[in-house]
Design an enzyme around this catalytic site. Structure first.
Site, PDB file in Angstrom:
ATOM      1  N   THR A 329       0.847  -1.184   0.000  1.00  0.00           N
ATOM      2  CA  THR A 329       0.000   0.000   0.000  1.00  0.00           C
ATOM      3  C   THR A 329       0.884   1.236   0.000  1.00  0.00           C
ATOM      4  O   THR A 329       1.925   1.267   0.671  1.00  0.00           O
ATOM      5  CB  THR A 329      -0.956   0.010   1.214  1.00  0.00           C
ATOM      6  OG1 THR A 329      -1.798   1.168   1.151  1.00  0.00           O
ATOM      7  CG2 THR A 329      -0.206   0.012   2.536  1.00  0.00           C
ATOM      8  N   HIS A 381       2.532 -11.345  14.344  1.00  0.00           N
ATOM      9  CA  HIS A 381       3.652 -11.821  15.159  1.00  0.00           C
ATOM     10  C   HIS A 381       3.482 -13.283  15.571  1.00  0.00           C
ATOM     11  O   HIS A 381       4.419 -13.901  16.084  1.00  0.00           O
ATOM     12  CB  HIS A 381       3.771 -10.942  16.406  1.00  0.00           C
ATOM     13  CG  HIS A 381       5.157 -10.865  16.961  1.00  0.00           C
ATOM     14  ND1 HIS A 381       6.223 -11.548  16.431  1.00  0.00           N
ATOM     15  CD2 HIS A 381       5.654 -10.162  18.017  1.00  0.00           C
ATOM     16  CE1 HIS A 381       7.315 -11.284  17.133  1.00  0.00           C
ATOM     17  NE2 HIS A 381       6.987 -10.438  18.100  1.00  0.00           N
TER      18      HIS A 381
END
Length: 410
Positions: A329, A381
């Protein structure tokens, strides 16, 4: 007689909203002609007539929610003679597919209670529905009699029937002072974007790490080669092809960044379908550049340009939006210096590009002014450790700062 039904669009789509009727009752319709635009959670679809004839009934107005399989219009044989006006929309009970619940209207439709169809813009119809105004009572400024949104706004606010609600429902919502607040209903697509972004935030262990890249060498190479590139390929050389190639090389080096969690399994994708976020009037969409690892710079530039045009023209298909393995993006086109992008769907990571700013930096022990860009990698994560996330960003940075190496990796 032919019934116009909401077609099956994709397994995950069961309903949509009428965005715009391009034909009106009494119009002559040719076989295969586009008559209504349907807005769904993902794309806008053009519904066509399978038969030639005259549009005699419209059973769902602009803004109405309709189900897959529901009859929304009727086309009959003829040459366009004015038909008897159809019954008001509120009195029609459309046929819905079995096992699908009937849609519950948020408020009763009160426009056009006179039984005569008023000529009005889609925006005017939408505003009239939201405010509970009968379009037939609005005095248009247009000498042709077309009601526009300004006419509805100037008409004032009619009492709106209060929808059924539980006793605990807050009453403050109905007490908005519209002289001080502009109330705007969220589009179906905006509601979907909001829902999915919230789901990603709540269902992942999202973390963002940053780095910066000196764009000097990429900008110099692009400046030297863009004319020759255009002459030989017919494509404009932008920065997105460099970033896409750098991302693919980094994903090959750090495969967990190109993965996703499915149940209690990690699926490592052996393909490189790169989503490229595109801003449209209705919100952000992420069409996918397929097999970016197999495309050269010109093919990547062409793919991105074609997808961006389709997005802005509302011509994207479901196949253009599904199945991406990683997303890029670019907030820099709006001047963003730094951000923490939110991951797209079930993907494990997203790369955010930002605006290029000249800043003083240390180069070979001396201070120099260089065109710098911050990079941000937001990642899950749960499957990507700090070592891989930092290594991934460092690889992207090194390839962009040494674009000759990027060409060798292509």
């Amino acid at each position: 007689m032919a019934e116009i039904k909401v077609p099956e669009l994709a397994e995950s789509i069961t309903e949509g909203s009428i965005a715009q009727w391009v034909k009106k009752v009494g119009d002559r319709i040719e076989k295969g002609e586009f008559i209504v635009e349907l807005e769904t959670d993902k794309v806008n679809a053009e519904i066509i007539s399978e038969e030639a004839g005259v549009l005699t009934q419209i059973l769902a107005e602009e803004g109405d929610t309709v189900l897959v399989g529901q009859v929304i219009a009727v086309v009959e044989a003829g040459e366009g003679a004015a038909p008897t006006p159809a019954a008001p929309v509120a009195a029609v009970t459309p046929a819905a597919p079995q096992a699908a619940p009937a849609p519950v209207a948020a408020a009763p439709v009160v426009e056009e209670t006179s039984g005569e169809r008023v000529i009005a813009s889609p925006a005017a119809r939408k505003l009239a529905r939201e405010k509970g105004i009968d379009l037939a009572a609005v005095s248009p400024v247009d000498p042709q009699g077309r009601v526009r949104v300004q006419d509805v706004a100037a008409h004032g606010t009619a009492p709106v029937a209060t929808p059924q609600a539980s006793p605990a429902a807050p009453k403050a919502v109905a007490a908005v002072d519209e002289s001080r607040v502009t109330v705007e209903k969220m589009s179906r697509r905006r509601q979907t974007i909001a829902k999915r972004l919230l789901e990603v935030k709540q269902s992942t262990a999202m973390l963002t790490t940053f780095n910066e890249v000196d764009m000097t060498n990429v900008m110099a190479l692009r400046s030297r080669k863009k004319d020759q590139f255009f002459e030989s390929t017919g494509s404009k050389l932008g920065f997105m092809s460099f970033f896409t190639k750098a991302v693919v090389a980094a994903l090959k080096k750090y495969p967990y960044v190109n993965a996703q969690i499915v149940g209690d399994e990690i699926h490592l994708n052996n393909f490189y379908d790169i989503g490229v976020a595109v801003s449209t009037e209705e919100g952000l969409v992420v069409p996918v550049v397929r097999d970016a690892d197999r495309k050269n710079f010109a093919e990547i530039e062409d793919s991105i340009a074609d997808l961006a045009k389709k997005a802005r023209d509302k011509k994207l298909g479901l196949s253009d939006l599904s199945g991406g393995s990683f997303t890029i993006t670019n907030g820099g086109v709006f001047g963003s210096l730094m951000s923490t992008p939110i991951m797209n769907g079930t993907q494990a990571a997203i790369l955010g590009m930002h605006t290029i700013k000249k800043r003083p930096v240390e180069v070979d022990g001396e201070v120099a002014i260089r065109p710098m860009m911050y990079l941000a990698l937001s990642y899950d994560h749960r499957i990507i450790d700090g070592k891989d996330s930092v290594g991934f960003l460092k690889t992207v940075k090194e390839l962009l700062e040494n674009p000759e190496d990027l060409l060798l990796n292509s």
